[in-house]
Design a protein around this motif. Structure first.
Motif, PDB file in Angstrom:
ATOM      1  N   LEU A 100       1.033  -1.110  -0.491  1.00 54.40           N
ATOM      2  CA  LEU A 100       0.172   0.053  -0.221  1.00 54.40           C
ATOM      3  C   LEU A 100       1.011   1.418  -0.081  1.00 54.40           C
ATOM      4  O   LEU A 100       2.056   1.546   0.495  1.00 54.40           O
ATOM      5  N   ARG A 101       0.243   2.434  -0.525  1.00 57.49           N
ATOM      6  CA  ARG A 101       1.459   3.818  -0.322  1.00 57.49           C
ATOM      7  C   ARG A 101       0.406   4.572   0.145  1.00 57.49           C
ATOM      8  O   ARG A 101      -1.396   4.591   0.219  1.00 57.49           O
ATOM      9  N   ALA A 102       1.125   5.225   1.041  1.00 61.46           N
ATOM     10  CA  ALA A 102       0.210   6.342   2.295  1.00 61.46           C
ATOM     11  C   ALA A 102       0.516   7.590   2.211  1.00 61.46           C
ATOM     12  O   ALA A 102       2.234   7.598   2.149  1.00 61.46           O
ATOM     13  N   ALA A 103       0.539   8.750   2.212  1.00 57.12           N
ATOM     14  CA  ALA A 103       1.304  10.053   2.547  1.00 57.12           C
ATOM     15  C   ALA A 103       1.867  10.758   3.733  1.00 57.12           C
ATOM     16  O   ALA A 103       0.981   9.579   4.903  1.00 57.12           O
ATOM     17  N   VAL A 104       3.169  10.520   3.549  1.00 54.43           N
ATOM     18  CA  VAL A 104       3.208  10.626   4.809  1.00 54.43           C
ATOM     19  C   VAL A 104       3.297  12.155   5.866  1.00 54.43           C
ATOM     20  O   VAL A 104       2.865  11.436   7.384  1.00 54.43           O
ATOM     21  N   TYR A 105       1.959  12.868   5.286  1.00 59.69           N
ATOM     22  CA  TYR A 105       1.507  13.532   6.545  1.00 59.69           C
ATOM     23  C   TYR A 105       0.482  12.941   7.414  1.00 59.69           C
ATOM     24  O   TYR A 105      -0.157  12.993   7.513  1.00 59.69           O
ATOM     25  N   ASN A 106      -0.358  11.514   6.691  1.00 62.91           N
ATOM     26  CA  ASN A 106      -1.372  10.544   7.152  1.00 62.91           C
ATOM     27  C   ASN A 106      -0.739   9.841   8.145  1.00 62.91           C
ATOM     28  O   ASN A 106      -0.747   8.334   8.101  1.00 62.91           O
ATOM     29  N   GLU A 107      -0.605  10.223   9.104  1.00 63.06           N
ATOM     30  CA  GLU A 107       0.278   9.973  10.543  1.00 63.06           C
ATOM     31  C   GLU A 107      -0.718   8.543  11.107  1.00 63.06           C
ATOM     32  O   GLU A 107      -0.709   7.601  11.248  1.00 63.06           O
ATOM     33  N   ARG A 108      -2.129   8.770  10.732  1.00 62.64           N
ATOM     34  CA  ARG A 108      -2.678   7.877  11.726  1.00 62.64           C
ATOM     35  C   ARG A 108      -2.822   6.494  10.943  1.00 62.64           C
ATOM     36  O   ARG A 108      -3.211   5.489  11.409  1.00 62.64           O
ATOM     37  N   ALA A 109      -3.464   7.089   9.696  1.00 62.42           N
ATOM     38  CA  ALA A 109      -2.991   5.586   8.551  1.00 62.42           C
ATOM     39  C   ALA A 109      -2.248   4.734   8.666  1.00 62.42           C
ATOM     40  O   ALA A 109      -2.346   3.927   8.825  1.00 62.42           O
ATOM     41  N   ILE A 110      -0.966   5.701   9.183  1.00 61.50           N
ATOM     42  CA  ILE A 110       0.366   4.429   9.222  1.00 61.50           C
ATOM     43  C   ILE A 110       0.004   3.596  10.598  1.00 61.50           C
ATOM     44  O   ILE A 110       0.541   2.978   9.944  1.00 61.50           O
ATOM     45  N   ARG A 111      -0.079   4.229  11.277  1.00 59.71           N
ATOM     46  CA  ARG A 111      -0.237   3.563  12.460  1.00 59.71           C
ATOM     47  C   ARG A 111      -1.049   2.469  12.303  1.00 59.71           C
ATOM     48  O   ARG A 111      -0.712   1.746  13.068  1.00 59.71           O
ATOM     49  N   CYS A 112      -2.331   2.983  11.648  1.00 61.55           N
ATOM     50  CA  CYS A 112      -3.341   1.951  11.745  1.00 61.55           C
ATOM     51  C   CYS A 112      -2.448   0.665  10.776  1.00 61.55           C
ATOM     52  O   CYS A 112      -2.393  -0.776  11.455  1.00 61.55           O
ATOM     53  N   TYR A 113      -2.177   0.521   9.658  1.00 59.24           N
ATOM     54  CA  TYR A 113      -0.872  -0.144   9.134  1.00 59.24           C
ATOM     55  C   TYR A 113       0.122  -1.284   9.717  1.00 59.24           C
ATOM     56  O   TYR A 113      -0.194  -1.790   9.719  1.00 59.24           O
ATOM     57  N   LYS A 114       0.394  -0.002  10.626  1.00 60.52           N
ATOM     58  CA  LYS A 114       1.356  -0.817  11.067  1.00 60.52           C
ATOM     59  C   LYS A 114       0.986  -2.038  12.539  1.00 60.52           C
ATOM     60  O   LYS A 114       1.686  -3.051  12.564  1.00 60.52           O
ATOM     61  N   LYS A 115      -0.204  -1.235  12.297  1.00 61.23           N
ATOM     62  CA  LYS A 115      -1.050  -2.489  13.712  1.00 61.23           C
ATOM     63  C   LYS A 115      -1.050  -3.791  13.230  1.00 61.23           C
ATOM     64  O   LYS A 115      -1.259  -4.561  14.004  1.00 61.23           O
ATOM     65  N   CYS A 116      -1.194  -3.352  11.768  1.00 68.13           N
ATOM     66  CA  CYS A 116      -1.451  -4.367  11.297  1.00 68.13           C
ATOM     67  C   CYS A 116      -0.968  -5.546  10.231  1.00 68.13           C
ATOM     68  O   CYS A 116      -0.655  -6.403   9.646  1.00 68.13           O
ATOM     69  N   GLY A 117       0.630  -4.959  10.799  1.00 68.56           N
ATOM     70  CA  GLY A 117       1.437  -5.984  10.596  1.00 68.56           C
ATOM     71  C   GLY A 117       2.218  -4.985   9.611  1.00 68.56           C
ATOM     72  O   GLY A 117       3.118  -5.669   8.849  1.00 68.56           O
ATOM     73  N   PHE A 118       1.510  -3.822   8.617  1.00 69.68           N
ATOM     74  CA  PHE A 118       2.735  -3.968   7.869  1.00 69.68           C
ATOM     75  C   PHE A 118       4.094  -2.890   8.074  1.00 69.68           C
ATOM     76  O   PHE A 118       4.040  -2.391   9.320  1.00 69.68           O
ATOM     77  N   GLU A 119       5.169  -3.026   7.175  1.00 71.47           N
ATOM     78  CA  GLU A 119       6.375  -2.623   7.951  1.00 71.47           C
ATOM     79  C   GLU A 119       6.320  -1.069   6.495  1.00 71.47           C
ATOM     80  O   GLU A 119       6.394  -2.000   4.978  1.00 71.47           O
ATOM     81  N   VAL A 120       7.373  -0.640   6.529  1.00 75.59           N
ATOM     82  CA  VAL A 120       7.681   0.621   5.927  1.00 75.59           C
ATOM     83  C   VAL A 120       8.868   0.086   4.842  1.00 75.59           C
ATOM     84  O   VAL A 120       9.365  -0.694   5.357  1.00 75.59           O
ATOM     85  N   ILE A 121       8.685  -0.172   3.324  1.00 73.75           N
ATOM     86  CA  ILE A 121       9.898  -0.680   2.359  1.00 73.75           C
ATOM     87  C   ILE A 121      10.483   0.485   1.741  1.00 73.75           C
ATOM     88  O   ILE A 121      11.284   0.129   1.665  1.00 73.75           O
ATOM     89  N   GLY A 122      10.314   2.049   1.539  1.00 72.03           N
ATOM     90  CA  GLY A 122      10.718   3.036   1.436  1.00 72.03           C
ATOM     91  C   GLY A 122       9.656   4.248   0.714  1.00 72.03           C
ATOM     92  O   GLY A 122       8.190   4.239   1.147  1.00 72.03           O
ATOM     93  N   GLU A 123      10.429   5.330   0.517  1.00 76.69           N
ATOM     94  CA  GLU A 123       9.431   6.178   0.401  1.00 76.69           C
ATOM     95  C   GLU A 123       9.912   6.713  -0.582  1.00 76.69           C
ATOM     96  O   GLU A 123      10.323   6.679  -1.408  1.00 76.69           O
TER      97      GLU A 123
END
Length: 210
Positions: free
Chosen positions: A125-148
């Motif tokens: 998935l892709r998320a705008a860096v400013y969308n911090e709430r969504a990124i926290r949600c994705y991390k909670k579900c197991g997603f890891e950041v692999i790049g910017e």
């Protein structure tokens, strides 16, 4: 037929009548998320919107319902590669039902279907860096950041680019020959990591065959 059931949500395939119900969703108050508001469409335009979202070989679309049978979200897998066994997740929630735990619950439920029933290898998935709430949600579900990467913003005609009262938000964007750009993170979850982490997730899920 539900394809996945969580503690708070149920997921099923998108139907045409669902589009009519989604037009009554709330509206985002933050201008950075105006492009997530469900658009005002005529019946013919809703027919076309549904046609574009449903029935494609490389795309699957679903709705998210809560226990009151309200449609509170829309979820899709696009750029499906059956050869590589991977696809890209997209999810939008009714602004009236954000911050209620629905996003994490729905994604967790859907991942069980995605990896176990569809037998896929990885999901991104892709998320705008400013969308911090969504990124926290994705991390909670197991997603890891692999790049910017710097990418074109989804809505090139957004009000934040021309309305002076939103000037404070323009610093999050870069003007280029390709249009207005902003920074996105790319996130990934592989099946092996999903299976390893599923027992530690707070949201317990079930899944059903179509």
């Amino acid at each position: 037929m539900w394809i996945a059931i969580g503690e708070k949500t149920r997921i099923r395939k998108l139907e045409r009548e669902d589009v009519d119900r989604m037009r009554y969703w709330g509206k985002h108050s933050n201008p950075l998320f105006f492009h997530y508001n469900f658009p005002s469409l005529s019946k013919q335009e809703r027919d076309e919107w549904y046609r574009l979202k449903a029935g494609k070989f490389r795309k699957k679309s679903f709705v998210i319902e809560n226990s009151e049978n309200e449609i509170i979200g829309f979820l899709s897998i696009r750029d499906l590669s059956w050869f590589k066994s991977e696809g890209e997740l997209g999810i939008v929630l009714d602004p009236n039902h954000m911050n209620e735990g629905y996003g994490t619950d729905a994604i967790s439920a859907f991942l069980a279907y995605y990896f176990r029933r569809m037998k896929m290898r990885a999901i991104t998935l892709r998320a705008a860096v400013y969308n911090e709430r969504a990124i926290r949600c994705y991390k909670k579900c197991g997603f890891e950041v692999i790049g910017e990467e710097i990418m074109e913003f989804e809505d090139q005609t957004a009000e934040i680019f021309y309305n002076p009262k939103y000037q404070e938000f323009t610093e999050m964007f870069i003007r280029s020959d390709r249009g207005m750009m902003t920074k996105y993170v790319k996130m990934e979850l592989k099946r092996g990591n999903y299976e390893h982490s599923i027992n530690s997730m707070s949201t317990k899920t079930m899944w059903k065959c179509e």
